[in-house]
Design a protein around this motif. Structure first.
Motif, PDB file in Angstrom:
ATOM      1  N   ASN A   1       3.000   6.062  15.788  1.00  0.00           N
ATOM      2  CA  ASN A   1       2.588   4.734  16.262  1.00  0.00           C
ATOM      3  C   ASN A   1       1.745   3.958  15.256  1.00  0.00           C
ATOM      4  O   ASN A   1       1.157   2.935  15.608  1.00  0.00           O
ATOM      5  CB  ASN A   1       1.832   4.838  17.590  1.00  0.00           C
ATOM      6  CG  ASN A   1       2.653   5.510  18.662  1.00  0.00           C
ATOM      7  OD1 ASN A   1       3.820   5.185  18.872  1.00  0.00           O
ATOM      8  ND2 ASN A   1       2.063   6.496  19.332  1.00  0.00           N
ATOM      9  N   LYS A   2       1.709   4.424  14.031  1.00  0.00           N
ATOM     10  CA  LYS A   2       0.994   3.719  12.974  1.00  0.00           C
ATOM     11  C   LYS A   2       1.985   3.049  12.029  1.00  0.00           C
ATOM     12  O   LYS A   2       3.152   3.438  11.938  1.00  0.00           O
ATOM     13  CB  LYS A   2       0.096   4.674  12.188  1.00  0.00           C
ATOM     14  CG  LYS A   2      -1.036   5.290  13.000  1.00  0.00           C
ATOM     15  CD  LYS A   2      -2.104   4.253  13.329  1.00  0.00           C
ATOM     16  CE  LYS A   2      -3.312   4.914  13.995  1.00  0.00           C
ATOM     17  NZ  LYS A   2      -4.382   3.937  14.280  1.00  0.00           N
ATOM     18  N   SER A   3       1.514   2.044  11.292  1.00  0.00           N
ATOM     19  CA  SER A   3       2.370   1.365  10.328  1.00  0.00           C
ATOM     20  C   SER A   3       1.558   0.982   9.096  1.00  0.00           C
ATOM     21  O   SER A   3       0.320   0.852   9.155  1.00  0.00           O
ATOM     22  CB  SER A   3       3.014   0.118  10.950  1.00  0.00           C
ATOM     23  OG  SER A   3       2.039  -0.844  11.277  1.00  0.00           O
ATOM     24  N   VAL A   4       2.263   0.811   7.985  1.00  0.00           N
ATOM     25  CA  VAL A   4       1.658   0.322   6.754  1.00  0.00           C
ATOM     26  C   VAL A   4       2.551  -0.774   6.196  1.00  0.00           C
ATOM     27  O   VAL A   4       3.756  -0.822   6.471  1.00  0.00           O
ATOM     28  CB  VAL A   4       1.475   1.445   5.706  1.00  0.00           C
ATOM     29  CG1 VAL A   4       0.442   2.465   6.163  1.00  0.00           C
ATOM     30  CG2 VAL A   4       2.799   2.125   5.392  1.00  0.00           C
TER      31      VAL A   4
ATOM     32  N   GLY B   1      24.342  10.687  15.771  1.00  0.00           N
ATOM     33  CA  GLY B   1      23.259  10.126  16.577  1.00  0.00           C
ATOM     34  C   GLY B   1      22.250  11.125  17.073  1.00  0.00           C
ATOM     35  O   GLY B   1      21.330  10.767  17.793  1.00  0.00           O
ATOM     36  N   SER B   2      22.372  12.405  16.683  1.00  0.00           N
ATOM     37  CA  SER B   2      21.467  13.412  17.228  1.00  0.00           C
ATOM     38  C   SER B   2      20.169  13.538  16.433  1.00  0.00           C
ATOM     39  O   SER B   2      19.222  14.143  16.898  1.00  0.00           O
ATOM     40  CB  SER B   2      22.170  14.781  17.266  1.00  0.00           C
ATOM     41  OG  SER B   2      22.532  15.201  15.965  1.00  0.00           O
ATOM     42  N   LYS B   3      20.125  12.991  15.240  1.00  0.00           N
ATOM     43  CA  LYS B   3      18.898  13.075  14.456  1.00  0.00           C
ATOM     44  C   LYS B   3      17.858  12.100  15.013  1.00  0.00           C
ATOM     45  O   LYS B   3      18.147  10.941  15.259  1.00  0.00           O
ATOM     46  CB  LYS B   3      19.172  12.746  12.988  1.00  0.00           C
ATOM     47  CG  LYS B   3      17.914  12.767  12.119  1.00  0.00           C
ATOM     48  CD  LYS B   3      18.216  12.409  10.685  1.00  0.00           C
ATOM     49  CE  LYS B   3      18.891  13.562   9.988  1.00  0.00           C
ATOM     50  NZ  LYS B   3      19.060  13.279   8.546  1.00  0.00           N
ATOM     51  N   THR B   4      16.653  12.600  15.197  1.00  0.00           N
ATOM     52  CA  THR B   4      15.579  11.748  15.676  1.00  0.00           C
ATOM     53  C   THR B   4      15.116  10.830  14.552  1.00  0.00           C
ATOM     54  O   THR B   4      14.767  11.286  13.469  1.00  0.00           O
ATOM     55  CB  THR B   4      14.387  12.593  16.160  1.00  0.00           C
ATOM     56  OG1 THR B   4      14.827  13.447  17.212  1.00  0.00           O
ATOM     57  CG2 THR B   4      13.279  11.699  16.673  1.00  0.00           C
ATOM     58  N   SER B   5      15.138   9.533  14.776  1.00  0.00           N
ATOM     59  CA  SER B   5      14.647   8.574  13.798  1.00  0.00           C
ATOM     60  C   SER B   5      13.125   8.537  13.858  1.00  0.00           C
ATOM     61  O   SER B   5      12.551   8.289  14.917  1.00  0.00           O
ATOM     62  CB  SER B   5      15.218   7.185  14.071  1.00  0.00           C
ATOM     63  OG  SER B   5      16.613   7.176  13.874  1.00  0.00           O
ATOM     64  N   LEU B   6      12.505   8.816  12.753  1.00  0.00           N
ATOM     65  CA  LEU B   6      11.049   8.860  12.714  1.00  0.00           C
ATOM     66  C   LEU B   6      10.442   7.576  12.174  1.00  0.00           C
ATOM     67  O   LEU B   6       9.426   7.110  12.665  1.00  0.00           O
ATOM     68  CB  LEU B   6      10.594  10.034  11.836  1.00  0.00           C
ATOM     69  CG  LEU B   6      10.941  11.436  12.292  1.00  0.00           C
ATOM     70  CD1 LEU B   6      10.518  12.439  11.226  1.00  0.00           C
ATOM     71  CD2 LEU B   6      10.269  11.748  13.614  1.00  0.00           C
ATOM     72  N   ILE B   7      11.064   7.008  11.163  1.00  0.00           N
ATOM     73  CA  ILE B   7      10.446   5.931  10.403  1.00  0.00           C
ATOM     74  C   ILE B   7      11.303   4.669  10.461  1.00  0.00           C
ATOM     75  O   ILE B   7      12.494   4.702  10.160  1.00  0.00           O
ATOM     76  CB  ILE B   7      10.248   6.337   8.930  1.00  0.00           C
ATOM     77  CG1 ILE B   7       9.413   7.625   8.833  1.00  0.00           C
ATOM     78  CG2 ILE B   7       9.605   5.204   8.146  1.00  0.00           C
ATOM     79  CD1 ILE B   7       8.002   7.503   9.371  1.00  0.00           C
ATOM     80  N   LYS B   8      10.699   3.563  10.854  1.00  0.00           N
ATOM     81  CA  LYS B   8      11.374   2.267  10.897  1.00  0.00           C
ATOM     82  C   LYS B   8      10.916   1.428   9.715  1.00  0.00           C
ATOM     83  O   LYS B   8       9.723   1.268   9.491  1.00  0.00           O
ATOM     84  CB  LYS B   8      11.045   1.551  12.212  1.00  0.00           C
ATOM     85  CG  LYS B   8      11.657   0.165  12.353  1.00  0.00           C
ATOM     86  CD  LYS B   8      11.217  -0.471  13.670  1.00  0.00           C
ATOM     87  CE  LYS B   8      11.728  -1.892  13.831  1.00  0.00           C
ATOM     88  NZ  LYS B   8      11.245  -2.509  15.098  1.00  0.00           N
ATOM     89  N   ILE B   9      11.885   0.909   8.967  1.00  0.00           N
ATOM     90  CA  ILE B   9      11.595   0.045   7.825  1.00  0.00           C
ATOM     91  C   ILE B   9      12.031  -1.375   8.183  1.00  0.00           C
ATOM     92  O   ILE B   9      13.189  -1.607   8.555  1.00  0.00           O
ATOM     93  CB  ILE B   9      12.345   0.499   6.558  1.00  0.00           C
ATOM     94  CG1 ILE B   9      12.175   2.008   6.316  1.00  0.00           C
ATOM     95  CG2 ILE B   9      11.890  -0.316   5.353  1.00  0.00           C
ATOM     96  CD1 ILE B   9      10.767   2.447   6.042  1.00  0.00           C
TER      97      ILE B   9
ATOM     98  N   GLU C   1       6.907   1.911   9.698  1.00  0.00           N
ATOM     99  CA  GLU C   1       6.316   2.256  10.990  1.00  0.00           C
ATOM    100  C   GLU C   1       6.831   3.604  11.472  1.00  0.00           C
ATOM    101  O   GLU C   1       8.025   3.882  11.378  1.00  0.00           O
ATOM    102  CB  GLU C   1       6.664   1.176  12.020  1.00  0.00           C
ATOM    103  CG  GLU C   1       6.086   1.407  13.410  1.00  0.00           C
ATOM    104  CD  GLU C   1       6.517   0.346  14.404  1.00  0.00           C
ATOM    105  OE1 GLU C   1       6.038   0.394  15.558  1.00  0.00           O
ATOM    106  OE2 GLU C   1       7.332  -0.534  14.031  1.00  0.00           O
ATOM    107  N   ASN C   2       5.948   4.436  11.988  1.00  0.00           N
ATOM    108  CA  ASN C   2       6.334   5.747  12.503  1.00  0.00           C
ATOM    109  C   ASN C   2       6.601   5.654  14.004  1.00  0.00           C
ATOM    110  O   ASN C   2       5.689   5.435  14.797  1.00  0.00           O
ATOM    111  CB  ASN C   2       5.230   6.772  12.227  1.00  0.00           C
ATOM    112  CG  ASN C   2       5.661   8.197  12.547  1.00  0.00           C
ATOM    113  OD1 ASN C   2       6.669   8.427  13.210  1.00  0.00           O
ATOM    114  ND2 ASN C   2       4.890   9.158  12.058  1.00  0.00           N
ATOM    115  N   LEU C   3       7.871   5.842  14.378  1.00  0.00           N
ATOM    116  CA  LEU C   3       8.262   5.814  15.783  1.00  0.00           C
ATOM    117  C   LEU C   3       8.343   7.210  16.388  1.00  0.00           C
ATOM    118  O   LEU C   3       8.639   7.355  17.575  1.00  0.00           O
ATOM    119  CB  LEU C   3       9.641   5.141  15.922  1.00  0.00           C
ATOM    120  CG  LEU C   3       9.790   3.739  15.341  1.00  0.00           C
ATOM    121  CD1 LEU C   3      11.215   3.236  15.554  1.00  0.00           C
ATOM    122  CD2 LEU C   3       8.790   2.778  15.955  1.00  0.00           C
ATOM    123  N   GLY C   4       8.115   8.221  15.575  1.00  0.00           N
ATOM    124  CA  GLY C   4       8.299   9.592  16.029  1.00  0.00           C
ATOM    125  C   GLY C   4       7.051  10.217  16.625  1.00  0.00           C
ATOM    126  O   GLY C   4       6.039   9.540  16.868  1.00  0.00           O
TER     127      GLY C   4
END
Length: 276
Positions: free
Chosen positions: A183-186, A221-229, A259-262
């Motif tokens: 839930n953090k972002s840079v 689609g089974s991999k958990t997406s952790l990072i949103k760019i 951003e970390n969505l994981g």
């Protein structure tokens, strides 16, 4: 900006027993004409070396080579007389120039070493070989982008063997790293060019921290997406461990949000280069 997603399992990979590795660009016996280099970047290998094994003495020339330690210990020895054992957070830069020879071993009796081996094309040939080391604590990367490598001429990138500043490189290349909490972002703003270039290239990759895994998973689609760019004009991609994104047509001053969505801390590296 234009984004090009690259799944972890689409990298070149090899399991040699003593060495488990991924290749972002064509390397050794793995070749893909779409991925030979990106700006100054020529090699990004995500290597895992078993205990009491490693790379015996071998030569290099006309490359800027740096190793960034994720976990474990890596012992370096070279023809310039440098002998050093590196641990997490350490980075060493070898400027191959007119020619050097070095070895890299994991001398630990029980623990593997996990590191990124990165090669960049120098901005001129015939340089005098050099060796530089730096250390960056986890605290410096916690929920912020730590600036780790910068071109010689950039403030703080000094050609001295050891100091607390940036790691110098003879290439129009910057390297950053972050340990991003859930839930953090840079944010990252594209930097001015020392060479007067107006467009920039960026490559972002999530370190495969959970272990070596070559199985295809993001495609189904089974991999958990952790990072949103997110890019300057709301371009978006999501990255899991080992995934990367190639970004072209960036302009100086453009901003990227990571951003970390994981549910776990994500270790993310970012390369920024002049578009040559």
């Amino acid at each position: 900006m234009q984004f090009k997603f690259r799944a972890s399992e689409d990298r070149g990979s090899a399991d040699h027993g003593w060495l488990k590795t991924f290749h972002t660009f064509s390397f050794a016996s793995w070749y893909n004409p779409e991925y030979e280099n990106f700006g100054a970047l020529r090699v990004i290998n995500e290597d895992r070396v078993a205990p009491r094994t490693g790379f015996p003495t071998h030569p290099h020339r006309e490359f800027e080579i740096f190793s960034y330690i994720i976990s474990g210990e890596l012992s370096h020895k070279d023809s310039m007389g440098n002998v050093e054992t590196m641990k997490r957070g350490d980075i060493q830069m070898t400027s191959g120039g007119t020619g050097i020879a070095h070895s890299e071993y994991n001398d630990n009796p029980s623990k593997p070493v996990h590191f990124l081996q990165i090669w960049a094309l120098p901005n001129q040939k015939g340089l005098k070989p050099g060796y530089f080391t730096r250390h960056f604590k986890d605290e410096e990367k916690q929920d912020k982008l730590a600036h780790i490598v910068a071109p010689i001429g950039y403030p703080g990138a000094e050609e001295v063997r050891e100091c607390s500043g940036l790691t110098p490189v003879h290439a129009p290349l910057h390297f950053f790293s972050t340990l991003l909490s859930p839930n953090k972002s840079v944010q990252h703003k594209l930097l001015p060019s020392l060479n007067g270039k107006s467009t920039k290239l960026v490559y972002i990759q999530v370190v495969q921290s959970s272990g070596f895994n070559t199985k295809s998973s993001s495609k189904d689609g089974s991999k958990t997406s952790l990072i949103k760019i997110t890019g300057q004009n709301n371009e978006v991609t999501k990255l899991g461990e080992g995934d990367g994104v190639f970004i072209t047509k960036g302009k100086i001053g453009d901003e990227l949000t990571i951003e970390n969505l994981g549910k776990d801390v994500g270790e993310v590296v970012l390369f920024e280069m002049d578009d040559e």
